[in-house]
Write a protein that holds these residues in place. Structure first.
Motif, short mmCIF file in Angstrom:
data_model
loop_
_atom_site.label_atom_id
_atom_site.label_comp_id
_atom_site.label_asym_id
_atom_site.label_seq_id
_atom_site.Cartn_x
_atom_site.Cartn_y
_atom_site.Cartn_z
N ILE A 41 -15.91 2.47 6.35
CA ILE A 41 -16.23 1.13 5.88
C ILE A 41 -15.72 1.01 4.45
O ILE A 41 -16.06 1.83 3.59
N TRP A 42 -14.90 0.00 4.20
CA TRP A 42 -14.32 -0.20 2.88
C TRP A 42 -15.31 -0.96 2.00
O TRP A 42 -15.56 -2.14 2.21
N THR A 43 -15.89 -0.27 1.02
CA THR A 43 -16.85 -0.92 0.13
C THR A 43 -16.56 -0.71 -1.35
O THR A 43 -17.07 -1.44 -2.17
N THR A 44 -15.76 0.29 -1.68
CA THR A 44 -15.51 0.63 -3.08
C THR A 44 -14.05 0.36 -3.42
O THR A 44 -13.16 0.95 -2.82
N PHE A 45 -13.84 -0.52 -4.40
CA PHE A 45 -12.49 -0.87 -4.83
C PHE A 45 -12.40 -0.85 -6.35
O PHE A 45 -13.39 -1.15 -7.01
N PRO A 46 -11.26 -0.57 -6.87
CA PRO A 46 -10.05 -0.02 -6.25
C PRO A 46 -10.25 1.43 -5.82
O PRO A 46 -11.00 2.18 -6.44
N SER A 47 -9.56 1.80 -4.75
CA SER A 47 -9.62 3.15 -4.21
C SER A 47 -8.23 3.78 -4.21
O SER A 47 -7.23 3.08 -4.04
N ALA A 48 -8.20 5.08 -4.38
CA ALA A 48 -6.95 5.85 -4.29
C ALA A 48 -7.14 6.92 -3.22
O ALA A 48 -7.99 7.79 -3.36
N ILE A 49 -6.35 6.82 -2.16
CA ILE A 49 -6.38 7.81 -1.09
C ILE A 49 -5.07 8.59 -1.22
O ILE A 49 -3.99 8.01 -1.19
N TYR A 50 -5.18 9.90 -1.40
CA TYR A 50 -3.96 10.68 -1.63
C TYR A 50 -3.79 11.76 -0.57
O TYR A 50 -4.75 12.19 0.08
N ARG A 51 -2.56 12.17 -0.39
CA ARG A 51 -2.25 13.31 0.48
C ARG A 51 -1.04 14.02 -0.11
O ARG A 51 -0.24 13.42 -0.81
N THR A 52 -0.95 15.30 0.18
CA THR A 52 0.15 16.10 -0.35
C THR A 52 0.83 16.85 0.78
O THR A 52 0.20 17.17 1.80
N THR A 53 2.10 17.12 0.60
CA THR A 53 2.82 18.02 1.49
C THR A 53 3.62 18.97 0.61
O THR A 53 4.08 18.59 -0.47
N GLN A 54 3.74 20.19 1.07
CA GLN A 54 4.51 21.17 0.33
C GLN A 54 5.52 21.81 1.25
O GLN A 54 5.26 22.06 2.42
N THR A 55 6.72 22.05 0.70
CA THR A 55 7.81 22.67 1.44
C THR A 55 8.40 23.76 0.57
O THR A 55 8.71 23.51 -0.60
N PRO A 56 8.56 24.97 1.11
CA PRO A 56 9.22 26.01 0.31
C PRO A 56 10.61 25.54 -0.11
O PRO A 56 11.37 25.01 0.70
N TYR A 57 10.91 25.71 -1.38
CA TYR A 57 12.21 25.25 -1.90
C TYR A 57 13.11 26.43 -2.25
O TYR A 57 14.30 26.38 -2.04
N LEU A 101 -3.04 3.03 -2.84
CA LEU A 101 -3.99 2.33 -3.70
C LEU A 101 -4.45 1.07 -2.97
O LEU A 101 -3.61 0.31 -2.45
N TYR A 102 -5.75 0.87 -2.91
CA TYR A 102 -6.33 -0.29 -2.23
C TYR A 102 -7.22 -1.06 -3.19
O TYR A 102 -7.95 -0.46 -3.98
N ALA A 103 -7.15 -2.39 -3.09
CA ALA A 103 -8.02 -3.25 -3.89
C ALA A 103 -8.15 -4.60 -3.21
O ALA A 103 -7.42 -4.91 -2.26
N ASP A 104 -9.07 -5.39 -3.73
CA ASP A 104 -9.18 -6.77 -3.25
C ASP A 104 -8.64 -7.75 -4.29
O ASP A 104 -8.73 -8.96 -4.12
N THR A 105 -8.09 -7.22 -5.39
CA THR A 105 -7.39 -8.01 -6.40
C THR A 105 -6.11 -7.26 -6.79
O THR A 105 -5.84 -6.19 -6.26
N SER A 106 -5.39 -7.77 -7.74
CA SER A 106 -4.10 -7.20 -8.13
C SER A 106 -4.19 -5.72 -8.52
O SER A 106 -5.13 -5.29 -9.19
N ASN A 143 0.52 -4.63 2.08
CA ASN A 143 -0.79 -5.25 2.19
C ASN A 143 -1.27 -5.23 3.64
O ASN A 143 -0.47 -5.37 4.57
N THR A 144 -2.56 -5.02 3.82
CA THR A 144 -3.15 -4.99 5.15
C THR A 144 -4.36 -5.89 5.20
O THR A 144 -5.25 -5.79 4.37
N ILE A 182 -5.32 -5.52 -0.58
CA ILE A 182 -4.04 -5.32 -1.24
C ILE A 182 -3.80 -3.82 -1.24
O ILE A 182 -4.67 -3.04 -1.63
N ARG A 183 -2.62 -3.42 -0.80
CA ARG A 183 -2.30 -1.99 -0.70
C ARG A 183 -0.93 -1.74 -1.31
O ARG A 183 0.03 -2.44 -1.00
N VAL A 184 -0.86 -0.73 -2.15
CA VAL A 184 0.41 -0.28 -2.69
C VAL A 184 0.48 1.22 -2.44
O VAL A 184 -0.46 1.96 -2.74
N THR A 185 1.60 1.66 -1.88
CA THR A 185 1.80 3.08 -1.62
C THR A 185 2.82 3.62 -2.60
O THR A 185 3.90 3.06 -2.74
#
Length: 120
Positions: free
Chosen positions: A30-46, A65-70, A95-96, A100-103
């Motif tokens: 349930i989306w109740t807290t804004f702005p929110s930052a949901i992160y994920r990481t991937t690592q690849t041997p270089y 990044l999710y928010a209900d304003t700018s 946006n969804t 408001i969503r920015v990736t």
């Protein structure tokens, strides 16, 4: 020598931005807290040495990044924080419904021995 774990570094950077009220790795039921930052990481041997030690790791960090304003100000601050540790990235507006969503996707090569950061 092991792979440097950048996840706690990312969490700390995001938590330094006072406008972001929630930092998480999973999407809430349930989306109740804004702005929110949901992160994920991937690592690849270089770069791997003759002893099969991972000398360098290519990290990709995706931050939704999710928010209900700018999000313009927050996106800028996230970019500055990530650039401060050597990561460069790109932005996608996606946006969804009523949110408001920015990736942001950031990449860098981290040297696990010297702790230096390089651009991919």
């Amino acid at each position: 020598m092991g792979v440097i774990n950048i996840k706690p570094i990312i969490v700390n950077l995001l938590k330094e931005i006072p406008e972001i009220k929630k930092v998480a790795t999973e999407y809430p039921v349930i989306w109740t807290t804004f702005p929110s930052a949901i992160y994920r990481t991937t690592q690849t041997p270089y770069a791997i040495d003759a002893n099969k030690n991972e000398m360098q790791t290519l990290w990709t960090v995706t931050i939704d990044l999710y928010a209900d304003t700018s999000l313009t100000s927050i996106v800028s601050k996230v970019s500055e924080k990530m650039q401060s540790i050597g990561f460069v990235g790109s932005t996608v507006d996606s946006n969804t419904a009523s949110l408001i969503r920015v990736t942001r996707e950031f990449k860098a090569i981290v040297d696990n021995e010297t702790r230096q950061v390089y651009q991919p």
